[in-house]
Scaffold this active site. Sequence first.
Site, short mmCIF file in Angstrom:
data_model
loop_
_atom_site.label_atom_id
_atom_site.label_comp_id
_atom_site.label_asym_id
_atom_site.label_seq_id
_atom_site.Cartn_x
_atom_site.Cartn_y
_atom_site.Cartn_z
N ASP A 14 0.83 -1.21 0.00
CA ASP A 14 0.00 0.00 0.00
C ASP A 14 0.87 1.27 0.00
O ASP A 14 2.00 1.24 0.49
CB ASP A 14 -0.91 -0.03 1.24
CG ASP A 14 -2.11 0.90 1.08
OD1 ASP A 14 -2.38 1.35 -0.04
OD2 ASP A 14 -2.77 1.18 2.10
N ARG A 18 0.08 7.70 -2.40
CA ARG A 18 0.61 8.73 -1.49
C ARG A 18 2.07 9.05 -1.83
O ARG A 18 2.50 10.21 -1.73
CB ARG A 18 0.50 8.25 -0.03
CG ARG A 18 -0.86 8.56 0.58
CD ARG A 18 -1.11 7.77 1.84
NE ARG A 18 -1.50 6.41 1.53
CZ ARG A 18 -1.68 5.45 2.44
NH1 ARG A 18 -1.45 5.72 3.72
NH2 ARG A 18 -2.07 4.25 2.07
N HIS A 31 2.51 3.80 -8.89
CA HIS A 31 2.37 2.38 -9.22
C HIS A 31 3.60 1.87 -9.98
O HIS A 31 4.04 0.74 -9.79
CB HIS A 31 1.10 2.14 -10.04
CG HIS A 31 -0.16 2.46 -9.27
ND1 HIS A 31 -0.42 1.93 -8.02
CD2 HIS A 31 -1.22 3.26 -9.56
CE1 HIS A 31 -1.59 2.39 -7.59
NE2 HIS A 31 -2.08 3.21 -8.49
N TRP A 63 -11.68 -2.14 -8.29
CA TRP A 63 -12.44 -1.75 -9.49
C TRP A 63 -13.23 -0.47 -9.26
O TRP A 63 -13.71 0.15 -10.21
CB TRP A 63 -13.40 -2.87 -9.91
CG TRP A 63 -12.70 -4.12 -10.30
CD1 TRP A 63 -12.63 -5.28 -9.56
CD2 TRP A 63 -11.94 -4.38 -11.48
NE1 TRP A 63 -11.87 -6.23 -10.23
CE2 TRP A 63 -11.44 -5.69 -11.40
CE3 TRP A 63 -11.61 -3.61 -12.62
CZ2 TRP A 63 -10.65 -6.27 -12.40
CZ3 TRP A 63 -10.82 -4.18 -13.60
CH2 TRP A 63 -10.35 -5.49 -13.50
N LEU A 125 11.79 -19.85 -5.65
CA LEU A 125 10.91 -18.94 -4.93
C LEU A 125 9.59 -18.86 -5.70
O LEU A 125 9.61 -18.77 -6.93
CB LEU A 125 11.57 -17.55 -4.88
CG LEU A 125 10.72 -16.33 -4.53
CD1 LEU A 125 10.31 -16.38 -3.05
CD2 LEU A 125 11.52 -15.04 -4.78
N GLU A 202 1.50 -13.59 11.88
CA GLU A 202 2.01 -12.44 12.64
C GLU A 202 1.87 -11.23 11.73
O GLU A 202 2.23 -11.31 10.54
CB GLU A 202 3.49 -12.65 13.00
CG GLU A 202 3.76 -13.89 13.83
CD GLU A 202 3.15 -13.82 15.22
OE1 GLU A 202 3.03 -12.70 15.76
OE2 GLU A 202 2.77 -14.89 15.76
#
Length: 235
Positions: A14, A18, A31, A63, A125, A202
């Site tokens: 997130d 900002r 982005h 959306w 990975l 966690e």
Amino acid sequence: MESELPSHVAIIMDGNGRWATSKNLPRKEGHKEGSLAIHRLMDVALKVGLKNISLYAFSTENWKRPISEITAIFELLDNFIAEKLEGIHAKKIRVKHSGSRGKIPSISMRNIDKAIELTKENDALTINFCLNYGGQEEILNAFHSVMKKRSEKKISLLKDVSVEELEAELYTSPLPPVDLLIRTAGEQRISNFLLWQSAYAEIYFTETLWPDFNEESLFLALDWYKNRIRKFGGL
Ligand code: IPE
Ligand code: IPE
Ligand code: MG
């Protein structure tokens, strides 16, 4: 007792908007910078030896955003795959997708499928891109799949559904449960991410905005995780 390395790290990436706004840039630049942070994270994760990472890239609720931002996000995804897929494959990274295929633009879906197919034998990975992903929808969908299979096999629909039976139908299957859930950019909420899989995760919150998340940020989160005492309801 100190826990080992988390076998599954999930990240709510997130703060892209900002980050851009704070620099007087359009949100899509945030982005873009966020996609670079994803690429950087892959290298650090390989170095550290993490095996499974889930990244929240686009939620079923996203959306609601302006179409221009949505288009920019999927274009970035397409460019990311075009530019980075060969390198990702060379590093033995496996790409996985969790989420509903339905509303994803068909070009992007084809790119994702190409990445999944190319990297399916890789085992260094797993990067699980959660795209058009919603935790509630995933659970409903999994339950529906269990019922559909039962009805095809003429098994009673009234028989109890086991945890294993439902988990096998989650988008994330066969990934292990989330051990460490990281959310960047200061908000302290789950936003419909991996609700089932995070039952005993966690949860680590950091003020760092996703585009600024770097090697040191991951080390801080892993250090914090190491010092958790995990009890799973026991003593
Ligand atoms: C997260 O960053 C990325 C996506 C949801 C696609 P945001 O775009 O939510 O950034 P903020 O929260 O507005 O800063
Ligand atoms: C969560 O971030 C979704 C992703 C990171 C893709 P949001 O920015 O959409 O979450 P809310 O709306 O603040 O809860
Ligand atoms: Mg946000």
